[in-house]
Design an enzyme around this catalytic site. Structure first.
Site, PDB file in Angstrom:
ATOM      1  N   HIS A  81       0.835  -1.204   0.000  1.00 24.65           N
ATOM      2  CA  HIS A  81       0.000   0.000   0.000  1.00 24.65           C
ATOM      3  C   HIS A  81       0.876   1.264   0.000  1.00 24.65           C
ATOM      4  O   HIS A  81       0.759   2.117  -0.873  1.00 24.65           O
ATOM      5  CB  HIS A  81      -0.907  -0.020   1.232  1.00 24.65           C
ATOM      6  CG  HIS A  81      -1.797   1.177   1.354  1.00 24.65           C
ATOM      7  ND1 HIS A  81      -3.087   1.195   0.908  1.00 24.65           N
ATOM      8  CD2 HIS A  81      -1.572   2.425   1.854  1.00 24.65           C
ATOM      9  CE1 HIS A  81      -3.629   2.393   1.127  1.00 24.65           C
ATOM     10  NE2 HIS A  81      -2.723   3.153   1.716  1.00 24.65           N
ATOM     11  N   GLU A  82       1.770   1.338   0.968  1.00 25.11           N
ATOM     12  CA  GLU A  82       2.584   2.557   1.095  1.00 25.11           C
ATOM     13  C   GLU A  82       3.516   2.742  -0.098  1.00 25.11           C
ATOM     14  O   GLU A  82       3.812   3.864  -0.495  1.00 25.11           O
ATOM     15  CB  GLU A  82       3.380   2.554   2.414  1.00 25.11           C
ATOM     16  CG  GLU A  82       2.532   2.499   3.689  1.00 25.11           C
ATOM     17  CD  GLU A  82       1.463   3.592   3.797  1.00 25.11           C
ATOM     18  OE1 GLU A  82       1.587   4.641   3.149  1.00 25.11           O
ATOM     19  OE2 GLU A  82       0.475   3.355   4.539  1.00 25.11           O
ATOM     20  N   HIS A 108       1.742   4.664  -2.736  1.00 25.37           N
ATOM     21  CA  HIS A 108       1.863   6.109  -2.497  1.00 25.37           C
ATOM     22  C   HIS A 108       3.267   6.572  -2.885  1.00 25.37           C
ATOM     23  O   HIS A 108       3.453   7.612  -3.510  1.00 25.37           O
ATOM     24  CB  HIS A 108       1.666   6.421  -1.007  1.00 25.37           C
ATOM     25  CG  HIS A 108       0.242   6.372  -0.535  1.00 25.37           C
ATOM     26  ND1 HIS A 108      -0.751   7.135  -1.081  1.00 25.37           N
ATOM     27  CD2 HIS A 108      -0.347   5.659   0.466  1.00 25.37           C
ATOM     28  CE1 HIS A 108      -1.899   6.902  -0.432  1.00 25.37           C
ATOM     29  NE2 HIS A 108      -1.682   6.006   0.501  1.00 25.37           N
ATOM     30  N   GLU A 136      -4.718   7.992  -2.961  1.00 32.64           N
ATOM     31  CA  GLU A 136      -5.155   6.710  -2.408  1.00 32.64           C
ATOM     32  C   GLU A 136      -5.415   5.695  -3.526  1.00 32.64           C
ATOM     33  O   GLU A 136      -5.261   4.488  -3.321  1.00 32.64           O
ATOM     34  CB  GLU A 136      -6.405   6.942  -1.548  1.00 32.64           C
ATOM     35  CG  GLU A 136      -6.780   5.798  -0.628  1.00 32.64           C
ATOM     36  CD  GLU A 136      -5.763   5.499   0.479  1.00 32.64           C
ATOM     37  OE1 GLU A 136      -4.818   6.284   0.686  1.00 32.64           O
ATOM     38  OE2 GLU A 136      -5.903   4.446   1.126  1.00 32.64           O
TER      39      GLU A 136
HETATM   40 ZN    ZN Z   1      -3.112   5.283   1.878  1.00 27.20          ZN
END
Ligand code: ZN
Length: 503
Positions: free
Chosen positions: A266-267, A270, A296
């Site tokens: 997830h990170e 980003h 996101e």
């Molecule tokens: Zn996030």
């Protein structure tokens, strides 16, 4: 033709960005390294730089240039890129200008106090200890909305900070449609005879081995570890100081490696966005990432559409089995895939799966919109919260700590922030569907461990533009149409009907 005012203005923006970078580094350090006793002095240092930034942003000569350039932009004298830089900055300036210093001070003090009260209330699981603080914050946020101005709902300007141009009415329409799909779909999944046992993948996973495997996975996905780092913090996050210096964090559970692994995927989504920004535009809005929903969408796309797909795991799973023969040696890919995607209605948002996650967000959106509009009262929140959890997710909330007190957001004055999480999910599915059309054999590429074409497509369709376009235009350009929630619902339907053998 040279535009001297613009050039001077641009240099000033870079100067401001250097101060912002200092603040970002201090902030990262606070979460990752800082010893507890340093908190007070660090607070002073941060306040100093925040003040300096504010002072420089509202300095007379800077504002004069900005106003002059705004006129040039309005009369068509600037290039498309210059215009975007000026208008974005002007919008920010207007927002700041409209808030009296006294109000900003009050809000900041209220959130500091509320944060402490929230920690205490959560520890004691007693909403009443937090309620007076939340009441104060809601009053101040309504006031903030009035300062900024709105046509329909006072919630609109609060939402606008996270999702420019999206009104709460638009948001309600999108979320209602989504809810109409999610609630009955979840019912079907609950009735499925397929049983998934997450215990089969628990074990003993030393931290250094998890770290090595995480790094292997995210570098394969495309996160550049020579232009970024992974550290440990209590709450995982990503931050970019420049495209060549992007920091992400994670945390480790000794008995379950999926927590950290899906977290870094997830990170790193980003992070890849931050690494994909145009370094030549550092300091201007063209060198900054878009607002929250699009940001996101990048993390969700890598975490879920890629990171929880069977195709990616056809490549990664044999490697995971080799690194951790216990327990994975005895678990088949198919079984692992089901655990990775298990749907389990639960109380806690941050632990939620893909199907139920958005119901957690919809509940928060419905509540905070009504709070700001004044149609419900803070005192009634626990009851409203618990009722919605029962109606939407079918779970009984046993305590305030596991219910209305679980998120930090409201104590920090972040009202209007939650919807972006769900918008990110919706955008992620739409972008991924477009990538599948544009890139031949994407699934086959994943099976071979090749994720570069997808990253490149995101670089050229999303990342490199910074904030040149509105969210609506960026999405339309990349996918051929405006936000369409059908992509997300079709994705969930196809994936989970297969996993849960639904007819
Ligand atoms: Zn996030």
């Amino acid at each position: 033709m040279a535009n001297l005012v613009y050039d001077k203005f641009r240099n000033k923006l870079v100067e401001l960005a250097h101060i912002q970078t200092v603040l970002a580094v201090l902030d990262w350090d606070m979460s990752v390294n800082m010893p507890a006793k340093a908190a007070e002095m660090r607070g002073h240092t941060v306040s100093y730089y925040v003040g300096l930034l504010h002072e420089k942003f509202l300095a007379k000569d800077f504002v004069q240039m900005l106003v002059q350039l705004k006129k040039q932009a309005d009369s068509g004298k600037l290039s498309e890129k210059q215009k975007a830089v000026v208008l974005e900055t002007y919008k920010e300036y207007e927002k700041e200008k409209k808030l009296p210093a006294e109000f900003v001070q009050k809000l900041s003090q209220a959130t500091t106090e509320a944060h402490h009260a929230w920690i205490n209330a959560r520890k004691k699981s007693d909403f009443k200890l937090f309620a007076p603080h939340l009441e104060k914050i809601v009053r101040l946020k309504r006031q903030q909305a009035k300062f900024w101005g709105f046509k329909q709902s006072p919630y609109d300007p609060l939402l606008d900070i996270c999702e420019p141009n999206l009104t709460s009415e638009d948001c309600s329409i999108i979320f209602d449609e989504l809810k109409k799909f999610l609630i009955p779909f979840l019912q079907k999944i609950k009735k499925s005879k397929v049983k998934i046992d997450p215990k089969m993948i628990t074990g003993d996973f030393p931290r250094d081995k998890q770290e090595a495997f995480n790094n292997f996975v995210i570098s394969k996905l495309g996160f550049d570890l020579t232009a970024g780092r992974v550290d440990v913090s209590a709450h995982p996050f990503a931050t970019g100081f420049s495209p060549n210096d992007v920091r992400i964090t994670t945390r480790y559970k000794q008995d379950n490696l999926l927590d950290s692994l899906t977290g870094v995927m997830h990170e790193s989504g980003h992070g890849m966005y931050e690494q994909g920004l145009d370094a030549a535009q550092f300091g201007t809005p063209l060198g900054s990432a878009m607002w929250l929903g699009i940001h996101e969408s990048q993390s969700r796309l890598w975490e879920n559409l890629v990171g929880r797909s069977k195709f990616a795991w056809k490549y990664f799973y044999p490697k995971l089995q080799k690194e951790f023969p216990k327990p994975f040696g005895k678990v088949k890919l198919e079984e692992f895939y089901r655990v990775l995607n298990q749907v389990h209605p639960s109380l806690i948002r941050v632990e939620a799966d893909e199907v139920t996650y958005n119901l957690h967000i919809i509940i928060r959106f419905e509540i905070e919109k009504e709070l700001i509009e004044g149609t419900i009262e803070v005192a009634d929140l626990p009851q409203i919260w618990n009722q919605k959890y029962e109606n939407y997710l079918g779970v009984k909330v046993p305590s305030d700590a596991l219910g209305v007190l679980q998120d930090v957001h409201w104590s920090a004055g972040l009202i209007g922030y939650f919807p972006s999480y769900t918008l990110g999910n919706l955008y992620s599915a739409q972008l991924f569907a477009a990538a599948l059309k544009k890139i031949p054999n994407l699934a086959k590429r994943f099976e071979k461990g090749d994720f570069s074409a997808l990253k490149k497509w995101l670089n050229t369709s999303i990342h490199r533009y910074g904030r040149l376009y509105s969210t609506e235009r960026l999405v339309r350009q990349a996918t051929g149409e405006p936000l369409n929630i059908g992509y997300y619902t079709s994705y969930l339907k196809a994936k989970y009907s297969e996993i849960y053998k639904l007819t």
